[in-house]
Design a protein around this motif. Structure first.
Motif: not given
Length: 574
Positions: A432-450
């Motif tokens: 249901t979501y994609i886990l993205l690691r931002v350049w400053n080591e934060r994690r961005l959780i984005v719904p797949v459809t979005y």
């Protein structure tokens, strides 16, 4: 017509053979129809014709309480709750027993059947037909049996050993008397087997009689025993969890330790379920309401626990493969490795989906859901489908989009993407979501459809190499050739700058007071290119500051004659 010789002038008519055969066939059919009609009256009326019922029993029974299936079972429950098992024996069709055996065993069989109903199958009497003919009344018209008279009804289907036994009600008529509903002889013969399976355990022999009295749906001792059993099972689960924790500490760090850490809770739940099942089978037998609830819960817990252990094993294997093949997930790894990681994550989702389907089928098969709910489930299937579709629309769309990303592969695990102005590494693609690691080591959780519905820049789609630009704004008197030589020197010294033949430094813009000098370079990947760009910029600025400070842009102010005269006047008076 045949002319006989010797009988001149006479004509004899003989009937043809097929006419004779036809007449015989019609006659035999009429006879069979008459016999069949007289023999099938009982079936057409919806009862079994018998000569006598329970002649070996001493007391008589009020047949007004046996006219419908609901009245019959309500009367049976009422008698057994009062302990009148001899009276309840009249509700059993003891035709397979001799009159002497009927008197000797009738009450005991009624008592055993009452215990089977109490512990093996909770019987909802309100669901039984209140019509003498047992007809199913279905105004919706979805039940194919609606409108038909029945002469036997299934009350319960129970398993004992490897066999299944049905307890059924049959409608019987003696002579011209009113038909009555009784437990069928076939069901009576299976009562001892079912009693051995669902009857009281030896533990109940030590329970005082006052505690065996009914209190609501359960008996008094059950209200006391259930919390104690749940507390004991909880302590066992806690102990198993602690043992697994100790074992985890003994194991070397790595995949085995991670795997045992993740399966502590599933293993504890499985052990708790096995212990509870053992108690139900060999130690204590609760009432049907509790036993059925516990068995369904135990089945779900067992299936969930096994599924979670299998899933944790897959996750541990994937983690081991990730560390062995790619280490930290980023776009500096070869494309084949990142593609394989993406495929493994897609395979993980397929395995989860298959496991959920298999576990659901297993649970439904074990709890016999479709047999319990029967046509009600089918009748409400369309309503449930609509409700599930509305409630789970977002989840289903995310799952479909997740599979679409995994198959089309517009991005892979480890790809560097520019999403909504942020540099992100793709760490995981879940249902249901994609886990993205931002350049400053934060994690961005984005719904797949979005994510799939927004444009994004994949900086690692074909190659991680990137063409970087560096701009400097200098005075018009700055020597571009000198600055170009320094740029080439500094760029070739950077490890992350490649393809030196593509290095370029030129004037790209100019104003009345300044010029813009742009330097171009090819780098191995975006982040390394950003670091190389910043390093070269610092070196060029230091070179200009130390050797050619006059190259810095200056603001030119043009003064008129009045401004000059005003300035001189001010200077003189001061």
């Amino acid at each position: 017509m045949i002319h006989e010789p010797g009988n001149a002038g006479m004509t004899i008519k003989r009937p043809r053979w097929w006419l004779v055969a036809l007449a015989a066939l019609v006659f035999s059919s009429l006879c069979m129809a008459q016999e069949g009609g007289s023999g099938s009256d009982s079936e057409a009326e919806g009862w079994y014709e018998v000569n006598a019922l329970n002649v070996g029993l001493n007391e008589s029974v009020d047949q007004t309480n046996l006219r419908t299936p609901r009245e019959t079972m309500r009367h049976f429950m009422r008698l057994t709750e009062k302990g009148d098992y001899e009276g309840a024996a009249h509700i059993l069709n003891l035709a397979d027993l001799s009159p002497r055996e009927q008197r000797a065993r009738g009450g005991e069989l009624a008592r055993q059947l009452a215990e089977v109903f109490r512990r093996g199958k909770w019987l909802n009497i309100s669901t039984l037909s209140a019509r003498p003919d047992g007809m199913i009344e279905d105004v919706s018209g979805k039940d194919p049996r609606a409108g038909r008279m029945r002469r036997d009804i299934e009350l319960a289907s129970l398993e004992a050993g490897n066999d299944a036994y049905d307890i059924r009600l049959g409608r019987y008529r003696v002579g011209e008397e009113e038909p009555v509903w009784l437990i069928t002889p076939e069901s009576v013969s299976s009562i001892p087997v079912l009693y051995d399976r669902y009857g009281p355990s030896r533990f109940e022999d030590y329970i005082p009689e006052p505690l065996k009295q009914n209190f609501g749906l359960l008996r008094l001792w059950e209200w006391i025993a259930i919390p104690l059993v749940l507390l004991a099972i909880g302590l066992i689960g806690k102990g198993v969890h602690l043992v697994m924790t100790v074992i985890t500490r003994w194991l070397p760090s790595g995949s085995p330790s991670i795997f045992f850490t993740q399966i502590r809770s599933p293993v504890a739940l499985i052990v708790m379920a096995l212990v509870t099942q053992t108690l139900l089978d060999f130690v204590v037998s609760f009432s049907a309401v509790v036993a059925t609830t516990l068995r369904v819960t135990l089945t779900i817990v067992m299936a969930w626990g096994v599924g979670m252990i299998a899933l944790r094993l897959i996750d541990t294997f994937m983690l081991h493969m990730t560390r062995r093949m790619a280490g930290e997930i980023d776009d500096s790894k070869p494309r084949d490795e990142r593609k394989l990681l993406t495929t493994l994550y897609a395979l993980r989702r397929v395995i989860i989906l298959v496991m959920v389907v298999l576990v659901s089928i297993y649970v439904l098969g074990q709890v016999r859901l479709f047999e319990t709910l029967g046509m009600s489930v089918l009748a409400s299937a369309s309503v449930l489908a609509v409700l599930v579709g509305i409630a789970g629309q977002a989840v289903l769309s995310n799952i479909i989009s997740s599979f679409q990303l995994s198959l089309a592969k517009p991005l892979r695990i480890g790809d560097l993407v520019m999403f909504e102005g942020q540099w992100c590494y793709v760490e995981s693609i879940f249902y249901t979501y994609i886990l993205l690691r931002v350049w400053n080591e934060r994690r961005l959780i984005v719904p797949v459809t979005y994510f799939a519905s927004r444009p994004f820049e994949n900086l690692s789609a074909k190659s991680t190499m990137e063409y970087r630009t560096l701009e400097l704004t200098l005075h018009l008197n700055a020597d571009v050739s000198c600055l170009r030589e320094k740029f080439l020197e500094f760029a070739k010294a950077e490890e992350n700058v490649i393809e030196h033949h593509k290095l370029l430094c030129s004037v790209t813009a100019q104003t009345a007071s300044a010029q813009t000098i742009t330097c171009f370079m090819m780098t191995v990947d975006p982040l390394s290119g950003w670091a190389a760009e910043a390093s070269i910029r610092e070196k060029l600025m230091a070179f200009i500051r130390d050797h050619h400070p006059d190259w810095w842009p200056r603001q030119v102010v043009v003064l008129s004659e009045q401004d000059i005269a005003l300035g001189e006047h001010t200077k003189t008076h001061s």
